[in-house]
Motif scaffolding. Structure first.
Motif, short mmCIF file in Angstrom:
data_model
loop_
_atom_site.label_atom_id
_atom_site.label_comp_id
_atom_site.label_asym_id
_atom_site.label_seq_id
_atom_site.Cartn_x
_atom_site.Cartn_y
_atom_site.Cartn_z
N GLY A 196 0.74 -1.21 0.01
CA GLY A 196 -0.08 0.24 0.19
C GLY A 196 0.95 1.18 0.03
O GLY A 196 1.97 0.96 0.30
N SER A 199 -6.30 -3.99 5.38
CA SER A 199 -7.17 -2.41 5.35
C SER A 199 -6.85 -1.67 6.64
O SER A 199 -5.52 -1.62 6.84
CB SER A 199 -8.72 -2.72 5.57
N TYR A 245 -6.85 7.82 1.38
CA TYR A 245 -6.38 6.57 1.95
C TYR A 245 -7.56 6.12 2.84
O TYR A 245 -7.62 5.00 2.82
CB TYR A 245 -5.25 7.05 3.04
N CYS A 260 -3.76 0.54 -3.97
CA CYS A 260 -4.02 -0.06 -2.71
C CYS A 260 -5.23 -0.99 -3.25
O CYS A 260 -5.75 -1.81 -2.34
CB CYS A 260 -4.48 0.82 -1.82
N HIS A 261 -6.04 -0.68 -4.20
CA HIS A 261 -7.22 -1.63 -4.57
C HIS A 261 -7.26 -2.20 -5.71
O HIS A 261 -7.45 -3.41 -5.83
CB HIS A 261 -8.54 -0.66 -4.47
N THR A 281 -2.97 6.10 -5.40
CA THR A 281 -3.49 5.52 -4.06
C THR A 281 -4.47 4.38 -4.10
O THR A 281 -4.37 3.26 -3.91
CB THR A 281 -3.94 6.47 -2.88
N LYS A 328 -9.05 2.35 1.93
CA LYS A 328 -9.10 1.31 2.92
C LYS A 328 -10.74 0.85 2.97
O LYS A 328 -10.95 -0.45 3.42
CB LYS A 328 -8.65 1.93 4.35
N ASN A 383 -10.95 -1.87 0.47
CA ASN A 383 -10.48 -2.99 0.83
C ASN A 383 -11.51 -3.82 1.43
O ASN A 383 -11.53 -5.14 1.24
CB ASN A 383 -9.19 -2.78 1.62
N HIS A 433 -4.97 -4.88 -6.74
CA HIS A 433 -4.98 -6.09 -6.01
C HIS A 433 -6.28 -6.73 -6.69
O HIS A 433 -6.45 -8.06 -6.39
CB HIS A 433 -5.18 -5.48 -4.45
#
Length: 409
Positions: free
Chosen positions: A211, A256, A288, A231-232, A227, A292, A295, A235
């Motif tokens: 992340g 997360s 962020y 992060c998402h 970001t 999260k 996630n 993935h």
């Protein structure tokens, strides 16, 4: 729903089904026709567990050639991958998270969670395993016999991380390898997936750890806010592309944060601008928080979609302001993290919940849960919104499809 053939015995399996036992003794049911697995009996809807010692004269061993546990009858020299205790499996109450006893807490280290476990034959793929929480997660698994794939953008750093583990346990070197993965590019993700599918036949633990945090506004090569993609979205794509390597023994662990409780994504009419805002609407902290939340939303929806396959999906909060490289992008956060360091978790403690979600026997058959301090807790109300889960999934699918089509052109 397709009806099952009549049978004189309620407990008799329908044609094309067979029983298998997981390493922790829970019986799973395999449909050979559809190649799917589930934890409940296809007729009774109940679950079973094998208990007790192996029958006299039998022993269990790890076969290096097939990379699986086998059973040997020392008297007849019969070898099989079917646990002989399956014939004596007993029914147990329906799997219920309320029955899970809390064994660990915020002070527990990852190596304590793994105490007494033998992970030889297991394969873990960890994104961002070269440093911080990801490194401690990889190190802990490798020290207990697990094969670990370090999926990292910086391969040199990943190899240095493997060297540190090898200094501690020389035998672990052969079980660890670095494979380049740039989460800022879906094309790079696809190249990574192709390599992994050629080199392994199964993944036991997929730990989505990588992340970024506090980035100034920037875009990836695919034109999305960094970001969000790192992060998402990457993935998301990685997980779906690796689906053929997952089965009922697989656990998918999504890191997360409690920051997901402060997200501001709309319940209705979720758009790309909410997820990947332009520079004039961008605030790094909210970006962020929102990713999260993504996630947890992704983990919840994935758990529902793959529930019948027996694949477990968990999301978690590793700890507050843990001393990692996550804060390296902005001097204020570096200062803040340094000030609170004496009062936060160590990296070993921060990795404990990831390790627990990946390996704890008592979580077998459970899915879609959110964890903090090695125990489940309620995620935010927004994260449990089914409509938002589905909107994010559909939008993510469209984004991936559009980007991949553009690259083909």
């Amino acid at each position: 729903m397709m009806s099952l053939p009549d049978s004189d015995s309620e407990d008799e399996l329908p044609p094309g089904w067979e029983e298998r036992a997981s390493d922790d003794g829970v019986v799973c049911y395999v449909n050979q026709q559809s190649k799917t697995t589930q934890w409940t009996h296809p007729r009774t809807g109940r679950s079973k567990r094998i208990t007790g010692e192996l029958p006299l004269g039998w022993e269990r061993y790890f076969d290096e050639s097939s990379k699986r546990y086998m059973f040997l009858n020392k008297e007849t020299q019969q070898r099989t991958n079917i646990d002989p205790r399956l014939a004596f499996a007993v029914e147990e109450p329906t799997l219920n998270v309320a029955q899970v006893r809390q064994r660990f807490d915020s002070c527990t280290a990852a190596l304590q969670v793994l105490h007494g476990k033998d992970l030889h034959g297991r394969v873990a793929l960890i994104t961002g395993a070269n440093c911080g929480i990801g490194f401690e997660t990889a190190r802990s698994l490798a020290l207990h016999g697990c094969e670990v794939i370090f999926a990292c953008r910086n391969v040199a750093s990943a190899n240095e991380a493997i060297d540190r583990i090898a200094q501690e346990r020389p035998a672990a070197r052969s079980r660890c390898r670095a494979v380049p993965l740039d989460l800022g590019s879906l094309h790079a993700v696809q190249q990574f997936v192709t390599h992994i599918k050629q080199s392994v036949s199964h993944i036991d633990y997929l730990i989505l750890n990588a992340g970024v945090f506090a980035l100034p506004h920037s875009k990836t090569i695919d034109g999305l806010e960094t970001t969000f993609q790192v992060c998402h979205l990457s993935h998301f794509h990685l997980t779906l592309q690796l689906e053929s390597l997952f089965d009922h023994n697989t656990r998918i662990v999504v890191l997360s944060s409690e920051s997901h409780r402060f997200a501001n994504l709309p319940v209705e009419n979720l758009t790309l601008q909410h997820l990947s805002p332009p520079a004039d609407k961008y605030w790094s902290m909210m970006a962020y928080n929102n990713v999260k939340l993504c996630n947890v939303l992704f983990a919840q929806e994935l758990a529902q979609r793959w529930k019948q396959r027996g694949i477990s999906v968990f999301s978690l909060h590793p700890g507050n302001m843990v001393s990692t490289q996550l804060s390296r992008n902005y001097w204020f956060y570096r200062l803040l993290f340094a000030i609170v360091r004496p009062f936060t978790k160590s990296l070993q403690q921060a990795a404990a919940t990831s390790i627990y979600c990946a390996t704890a026997n008592e979580l077998t058959g459970l899915s879609g849960l959110y964890f903090n301090n090695c125990y489940f807790c309620e995620p935010s109300k927004l994260s449990k919104c089914v409509a938002l889960q589905q909107q994010l999934w559909q939008l993510s699918e469209r984004l991936v499809s559009d980007i991949m089509e553009q690259q083909v052109k």
